[in-house]
Design a protein around this motif. Structure first.
Motif, PDB file in Angstrom:
ATOM      1  N   LYS A  24      -2.159 -20.491  29.368  1.00 38.55           N
ATOM      2  CA  LYS A  24      -3.075 -20.988  28.342  1.00 38.55           C
ATOM      3  C   LYS A  24      -4.103 -19.912  28.015  1.00 38.55           C
TER       4      LYS A  24
ATOM      5  N   LYS B 267      -8.098 -19.229  26.670  1.00 43.65           N
ATOM      6  CA  LYS B 267      -9.423 -19.827  26.563  1.00 43.65           C
ATOM      7  C   LYS B 267     -10.304 -18.934  25.711  1.00 43.65           C
TER       8      LYS B 267
ATOM      9  N   ILE C  20     -12.757 -23.415  23.874  1.00 44.25           N
ATOM     10  CA  ILE C  20     -11.561 -24.206  23.580  1.00 44.25           C
ATOM     11  C   ILE C  20     -10.415 -23.628  24.409  1.00 44.25           C
TER      12      ILE C  20
ATOM     13  N   HIS D   4      -5.589 -28.077  24.578  1.00 47.90           N
ATOM     14  CA  HIS D   4      -5.664 -28.738  25.883  1.00 47.90           C
ATOM     15  C   HIS D   4      -7.055 -29.360  26.105  1.00 47.90           C
ATOM     16  N   GLU D   5      -8.078 -28.611  25.677  1.00 45.82           N
ATOM     17  CA  GLU D   5      -9.442 -29.109  25.883  1.00 45.82           C
ATOM     18  C   GLU D   5     -10.410 -28.278  25.053  1.00 45.82           C
ATOM     19  N   SER D   6     -11.494 -28.907  24.616  1.00 49.06           N
ATOM     20  CA  SER D   6     -12.554 -28.159  23.943  1.00 49.06           C
ATOM     21  C   SER D   6     -13.904 -28.704  24.424  1.00 49.06           C
ATOM     22  N   VAL D   7     -14.856 -27.795  24.581  1.00 50.52           N
ATOM     23  CA  VAL D   7     -16.205 -28.169  25.003  1.00 50.52           C
ATOM     24  C   VAL D   7     -17.194 -27.468  24.078  1.00 50.52           C
TER      25      VAL D   7
ATOM     26  N   ASN E  93     -16.331 -31.454  22.509  1.00 50.00           N
ATOM     27  CA  ASN E  93     -15.169 -31.994  21.799  1.00 50.00           C
ATOM     28  C   ASN E  93     -15.565 -32.236  20.348  1.00 50.00           C
TER      29      ASN E  93
ATOM     30  N   GLN F  62     -19.106 -37.923  24.163  1.00 55.04           N
ATOM     31  CA  GLN F  62     -18.451 -37.236  25.276  1.00 55.04           C
ATOM     32  C   GLN F  62     -17.949 -38.257  26.291  1.00 55.04           C
TER      33      GLN F  62
END
Length: 242
Positions: A163, A165, A182, A196-199, A201, A242
């Protein structure tokens, strides 16, 4: 006595007349015999001439046939010589072609013998080119990463599971060191990018992922993610729970 003389005279006269008659018939028979003989000779001459003519015609036919036979023989000999000449020419041409094939075969064999060396040389050249390109790319990407970090506040990290980042700073005007990131990758089955993920969101992530899958333009994707984070900071109403 007178009678005797008279009879003698008569006898002489008879003998004379008889001789005249005999001479007359002898002449007539001789003339007729001569005429018949001339006719026979003429007929014999005509028949002889006919035989001579027939003999000449036969001789002419025989000579003509002989000349025709000789002409045909000469033509056959000439045709045979031409065929032999053509055959020799074909043999010579085939020998020449065979020589050319053998020469080409030798050239091919020589080239084939040189192929391993050429392949090895090409492999070495490719290796050198790749190493040079790799060095250039490493230098380029190192410079690019430094620019991203210095000017855009972007750091790129590889994580487990293949992955990627993307970490952004310089987003929040109140805290330039605050990280927005992300995490995304490629599905091995579909070969499609996914988030997969984001901070934090943020909304709109799926839209730009879909655009990335259509265009394959990672540069545009990196810019769009930064824009999403900037919009998130500038408009708190769009914050997701969140």
């Amino acid at each position: 006595m007178e009678n005797t003389n008279h009879q003698g005279i008569q006898a002489q006269q008879l003998q004379y007349h008889l001789n005249c008659i005999q001479e007359k018939y002898r002449k007539e028979f001789a003339e007729q015999l001569t005429e018949n003989l001339d006719d026979s000779l003429k007929e014999a001459d005509d028949q002889l001439q006919n035989l001579i003519n027939l003999a000449n015609e036969y001789a002419e036919i025989h000579n003509s046939a002989k000349r025709e036979s000789l002409r045909r023989q000469r033509e056959k000999k000439k045709e045979g010589r031409n065929k032999m000449k053509n055959l020799n020419s074909m043999i010579h041409q085939q020998e020449s072609n065979l020589q050319q094939v053998e020469t080409k075969n030798e050239q091919i064999q020589t080239r084939l013998g040189q192929v391993p060396t050429q392949i090895q040389e090409q492999k070495e050249e490719i290796t050198l080119v790749r190493e040079a390109a790799k060095a250039i790319n490493i230098d380029f990407y190192a410079k690019a990463v430094k620019i991203f970090q210095d000017r855009l506040g972007l750091t790129i990290q590889k994580t487990k599971g293949k992955k990627m980042k993307l970490i952004y700073t310089r987003i929040d005007p109140n805290d330039h060191n605050k990280q927005f990131w992300i995490l995304f990758g490629i599905d091995s089955a579909t070969k499609q990018y996914y988030v997969h993920e984001s901070v934090p969101n943020v909304s709109g992530i799926q839209l730009i992922i879909d655009q990335l899958n259509q265009s394959g333009n990672l540069r545009a994707f990196v810019k769009e993610v930064r824009t999403l984070f900037l919009n998130y900071i500038s408009n708190p109403a769009n914050h997701q729970q969140q």
